[in-house]
Design a protein around this motif. Structure first.
Motif: not given
Ligand code: ZN
Ligand code: KG4
Length: 332
Positions: A110, A114, A134, A301
């Motif tokens: 993840h 990003h 984040s 996200d």
């Molecule tokens: Zn994230």
């Protein structure tokens, strides 16, 4: 020309995307309003919401991209980091589709995704530095290639997104507070109140002191003026945001100088912040950097970023098998 279905379910957004030869044809995200009344993400509720939403978002992405499911060449999914139950939904769904369609599975980190969101509409040069901000992470990442990244600075306590959300909570704003602080800050005076920037050596960050400072600041002011926060919301938000941005700009400048790098990218949910976007653009102009910032829909996200990260892994034939499992604490 690979066509990939991408799935993201690491926290409280259920998202599906279609990526065709590195271009995002569809990116459908449903956010989970159920957490608002709890003032933060409740992991078990997040898992259940993913279960409810996942078929809908995958279906919608396929329809929106105007493709047939038999055209899909691979499934990219978020393996971690994230909430284990939430990740489990996406991973299980991806495995099932890969089995039924007999196509490869691509596990995606993840946090790397990003960073890779910057490759959806641009091609940043290598090596470059990515400031990833984040709700769970604040990192300066040295990016040498799509598959080779190293964290060279990170927060030792709260993430930048947490600094926004937790101070917003102290001000009485609902979760997630980041976008609301941004909105109020646009009308406020960023220099009206002074908050501490948090002193950490080198490229690391600390935001927990800011949260405590805002807590005491509010506590002291409401003694004399009970409506102090409401009456000064715009200036307080602008001043908090100004402090967070100042820290981020100082550290990215230090990293760029230390590594002699002039291409800088921005990533993560906080990169949706209007003040941060313009501050980095302005700093880039002063310093002569080439700055890349993802479009809004690819900041918070989303599965589009999973699709682009999966695309680069697909080109390398970097696949996984049906024994793959979610990893809550997956490092870059
Ligand atoms: Zn994230
Ligand atoms: O990347 P993300 O969607 O989820 C994580 O992986 O954490 O980031 C969510 C974070 C939250 O803390 C949210 O308040 C923050 O991004 N955020 C913002 C803005 N939009 C989202 N913070 C400040 N200003 C914004 N406009």
């Amino acid at each position: 020309m690979p066509v990939l279905l991408a799935i993201e379910s690491s926290c409280d957004d259920t998202s599906a995307a279609i990526c065709k030869d590195g271009k995002i044809l569809a990116n459908i995200t449903t956010s989970q309003a159920i957490h608002i009344e709890w003032g933060g993400v409740v992991p078990e509720l997040a898992s259940r919401e993913h279960l409810k939403n996942i078929v809908f978002v995958v279906d919608a992405a396929i329809k929106h991209a105007k493709i047939h499911k038999n055209e899909i060449d691979g499934i990219a999914f978020t393996q971690g980091p994230g909430l284990i139950g939430a990740l489990m939904v996406g991973v299980s769904f991806a495995k099932a589709i890969a089995l039924v369609l007999d196509i490869p599975l691509i596990s995606v980190n993840h946090m790397q995704a990003h960073v890779m969101a910057n490759f959806i509409d641009a091609e940043p040069a290598f090596p470059h530095l990515c400031l990833t901000v984040s709700g769970g992470h604040t990192q300066i990442v040295l990016v040498e290639s799509p598959n080779k990244m190293r964290v060279i600075g990170e927060t030792i306590d709260d993430a930048a997104g947490e600094a926004f959300d937790k101070t917003a909570k102290i001000l009485g704003l609902p979760y997630p507070g980041g976008p609301l602080v941004d909105k109020h800050a646009q009308q406020g005076n960023p220099l009206r109140f002074k908050f501490p920037e948090g002193k950490v050596e080198g490229l690391n960050f600390s935001f927990s002191g800011l949260k405590t400072a805002v807590l005491y600041f509010v506590r002291d002011h409401i003694v004399e003026e009970p409506d102090f926060v409401v009456n000064n919301m715009d200036d307080i938000c602008a001043s908090i945001q100004h402090t967070i941005i100042a820290v981020l700009m100082k550290k990215i400048t230090m990293a760029a100088e230390m590594h002699g790098i002039t291409t800088i990218t921005l990533a993560g949910g906080v990169s949706a912040n209007s003040g941060l976007r313009s501050a980095l653009q302005q700093l880039g102009e002063t310093k002569g950097w080439k700055v890349h910032i993802p479009a809004f829909q690819y900041c918070t996200d989303n599965a589009g970023m999973i699709g682009i990260a999966g695309y680069y892994k697909f080109l390398e034939k970097d696949f996984c098998d049906q024994t793959v499992e979610p990893i809550a604490r997956l490092g870059i």
